[in-house]
Structures are given as C-alpha cells and as structure tokens.
Motif scaffolding. Structure first.
Motif, PDB file in Angstrom:
ATOM      1  N   UNK A  36      13.162 -27.108  -1.278  1.00 25.83           N
ATOM      2  CA  UNK A  36      12.328 -26.705  -0.343  1.00 25.83           C
ATOM      3  C   UNK A  36      12.972 -26.045   0.817  1.00 25.83           C
ATOM      4  N   UNK A  37      12.603 -24.833   1.408  1.00 22.33           N
ATOM      5  CA  UNK A  37      13.198 -24.469   2.530  1.00 22.33           C
ATOM      6  C   UNK A  37      13.101 -25.346   3.732  1.00 22.33           C
ATOM      7  N   UNK A  38      14.311 -25.213   4.453  1.00 18.68           N
ATOM      8  CA  UNK A  38      14.234 -25.851   5.759  1.00 18.68           C
ATOM      9  C   UNK A  38      13.235 -25.352   6.795  1.00 18.68           C
ATOM     10  N   UNK A  39      12.579 -26.356   7.266  1.00 22.89           N
ATOM     11  CA  UNK A  39      11.776 -26.283   8.570  1.00 22.89           C
ATOM     12  C   UNK A  39      12.533 -25.880   9.810  1.00 22.89           C
ATOM     13  N   UNK A  40      12.261 -24.939  10.266  1.00 23.70           N
ATOM     14  CA  UNK A  40      12.850 -24.284  11.666  1.00 23.70           C
ATOM     15  C   UNK A  40      12.117 -24.358  12.849  1.00 23.70           C
ATOM     16  N   UNK A  41      12.564 -24.533  14.086  1.00 21.59           N
ATOM     17  CA  UNK A  41      11.825 -24.313  15.256  1.00 21.59           C
ATOM     18  C   UNK A  41      11.418 -22.810  15.495  1.00 21.59           C
ATOM     19  N   UNK A  42      10.222 -22.620  15.928  1.00 19.89           N
ATOM     20  CA  UNK A  42       9.825 -21.045  15.935  1.00 19.89           C
ATOM     21  C   UNK A  42      10.984 -20.345  16.823  1.00 19.89           C
ATOM     22  N   UNK A  43      11.377 -21.046  17.946  1.00 17.93           N
ATOM     23  CA  UNK A  43      12.531 -20.423  18.928  1.00 17.93           C
ATOM     24  C   UNK A  43      13.669 -19.876  18.014  1.00 17.93           C
ATOM     25  N   UNK A  44      14.266 -20.719  17.089  1.00 16.55           N
ATOM     26  CA  UNK A  44      15.291 -20.290  16.032  1.00 16.55           C
ATOM     27  C   UNK A  44      14.655 -19.163  15.294  1.00 16.55           C
ATOM     28  N   UNK A  45      13.853 -18.987  14.898  1.00 16.14           N
ATOM     29  CA  UNK A  45      13.092 -17.976  13.961  1.00 16.14           C
ATOM     30  C   UNK A  45      13.230 -16.641  14.811  1.00 16.14           C
ATOM     31  N   UNK A  46      12.579 -16.737  16.228  1.00 17.70           N
ATOM     32  CA  UNK A  46      12.483 -15.413  17.059  1.00 17.70           C
ATOM     33  C   UNK A  46      13.603 -14.986  17.667  1.00 17.70           C
ATOM     34  N   UNK A  47      14.823 -15.875  17.552  1.00 13.39           N
ATOM     35  CA  UNK A  47      16.176 -15.359  18.072  1.00 13.39           C
ATOM     36  C   UNK A  47      16.916 -14.789  16.910  1.00 13.39           C
ATOM     37  N   UNK A  48      16.401 -14.838  15.664  1.00 13.19           N
ATOM     38  CA  UNK A  48      17.248 -14.349  14.532  1.00 13.19           C
ATOM     39  C   UNK A  48      17.000 -12.677  14.649  1.00 13.19           C
ATOM     40  N   UNK A  49      17.768 -12.157  13.826  1.00 12.64           N
ATOM     41  CA  UNK A  49      17.967 -10.721  13.693  1.00 12.64           C
ATOM     42  C   UNK A  49      16.637 -10.147  13.429  1.00 12.64           C
ATOM     43  N   UNK A  50      16.298  -9.012  14.274  1.00 12.76           N
ATOM     44  CA  UNK A  50      14.938  -8.367  13.855  1.00 12.76           C
ATOM     45  C   UNK A  50      15.203  -7.475  12.507  1.00 12.76           C
ATOM     46  N   UNK A  51      13.980  -7.266  11.903  1.00  9.38           N
ATOM     47  CA  UNK A  51      13.800  -6.923  10.616  1.00  9.38           C
ATOM     48  C   UNK A  51      14.308  -5.373  10.670  1.00  9.38           C
ATOM     49  N   UNK A  52      14.867  -5.196   9.566  1.00 15.62           N
ATOM     50  CA  UNK A  52      15.358  -3.505   9.476  1.00 15.62           C
ATOM     51  C   UNK A  52      14.461  -2.898   8.607  1.00 15.62           C
ATOM     52  N   UNK A  53      14.005  -1.722   8.849  1.00 14.32           N
ATOM     53  CA  UNK A  53      13.117  -0.859   7.877  1.00 14.32           C
ATOM     54  C   UNK A  53      14.088   0.216   7.301  1.00 14.32           C
ATOM     55  N   UNK A  54      13.901   0.350   5.961  1.00 17.19           N
ATOM     56  CA  UNK A  54      14.593   1.424   5.333  1.00 17.19           C
ATOM     57  C   UNK A  54      14.031   2.552   5.604  1.00 17.19           C
ATOM     58  N   UNK A  55      14.479   3.729   5.602  1.00 16.21           N
ATOM     59  CA  UNK A  55      13.886   5.398   5.787  1.00 16.21           C
ATOM     60  C   UNK A  55      12.713   5.521   4.807  1.00 16.21           C
ATOM     61  N   UNK A  56      12.853   4.778   3.499  1.00 16.36           N
ATOM     62  CA  UNK A  56      11.466   4.918   2.620  1.00 16.36           C
ATOM     63  C   UNK A  56      10.444   4.149   3.172  1.00 16.36           C
ATOM     64  N   UNK A  57      10.987   3.037   3.678  1.00 14.82           N
ATOM     65  CA  UNK A  57       9.756   2.237   4.427  1.00 14.82           C
ATOM     66  C   UNK A  57       9.098   2.800   5.503  1.00 14.82           C
ATOM     67  N   UNK A  58      10.048   3.322   6.598  1.00 17.36           N
ATOM     68  CA  UNK A  58       9.403   4.061   7.747  1.00 17.36           C
ATOM     69  C   UNK A  58       8.570   5.402   7.206  1.00 17.36           C
ATOM     70  N   UNK A  59       9.096   6.170   6.231  1.00 16.79           N
ATOM     71  CA  UNK A  59       8.381   7.173   5.838  1.00 16.79           C
ATOM     72  C   UNK A  59       7.090   6.857   5.320  1.00 16.79           C
ATOM     73  N   UNK A  60       6.890   5.694   4.448  1.00 17.26           N
ATOM     74  CA  UNK A  60       5.573   5.082   3.736  1.00 17.26           C
ATOM     75  C   UNK A  60       4.794   4.774   4.985  1.00 17.26           C
ATOM     76  N   UNK A  61       5.091   3.916   5.948  1.00 16.46           N
ATOM     77  CA  UNK A  61       4.350   3.616   7.077  1.00 16.46           C
ATOM     78  C   UNK A  61       3.996   4.641   7.912  1.00 16.46           C
ATOM     79  N   UNK A  62       4.825   5.808   8.286  1.00 11.84           N
ATOM     80  CA  UNK A  62       4.454   6.856   8.958  1.00 11.84           C
ATOM     81  C   UNK A  62       3.260   7.504   8.279  1.00 11.84           C
TER      82      UNK A  62
END
Length: 95
Positions: A36-62
C-alpha cells in the motif's frame, strides 16, 4: 395486492444473481502483491514539485478550452431568430 409485491421481490431477487465482469483480469501484473502507498500529510503533498504539462497535453487542453469558449459564445446567441420573434410579437389576429 400480493401479486405486485411478489413480482417486485422476484425481479429484485433475480437481478441480484447477475454476473459481473471479471475485474481481476484487468489488473496490471504485480498489483496484488504491491505494498500500500504511504499516507502523507497534505502539507507534504502541497510542498511537492508542481505537475508539469507536456506540450501535447497543453495543446489538447488549449484546444478543448477554445472549443468550450466557442460553445459558450453560441449559447449566448438568441434562441429565437429575429423573423420568428417579429411574427410572435404580432400575435394572432382575432377574427
């Protein structure tokens, strides 16, 4: 009065016997033995690296955002065309 109740109970009983699709076959190999994955406090999750969108993903969303904006603009247009609105405004002439 007893027949409808019996029929309803029979339908519910029969529907409870239905076969469900085999979900275990769709699992990726090794998932059942994975820990099972470890349960982490929400603060630790929010401090993590922001998600990065690929150019293909950005184009699709746009593209999707542009399509939704165009749809919203079409929904703002009048539903009744001017010619029909004028005819409706005249109403029905009494005889």
């Amino acid at each position: 009065m007893r027949a409808p109740a019996f029929l309803l109970a029979l339908c519910l009983g029969v529907s409870g016997c239905t076969q469900f699709p085999e979900l275990d076959a769709t699992a990726t190999p090794g998932v059942a033995a994975a820990p099972y994955p470890d349960l982490l406090p929400i603060d630790a999750l929010l401090r993590g690296a922001p998600a990065r969108a690929t150019p293909d993903l950005r184009a699709g969303v746009s593209a999707r955002a542009a399509a939704l904006r165009a749809r919203a603009a079409r929904l703002q247009e009048p539903v009744i065309d001017p010619r029909t609105r004028a005819r409706m405004a005249r109403g029905i002439a009494p005889r």
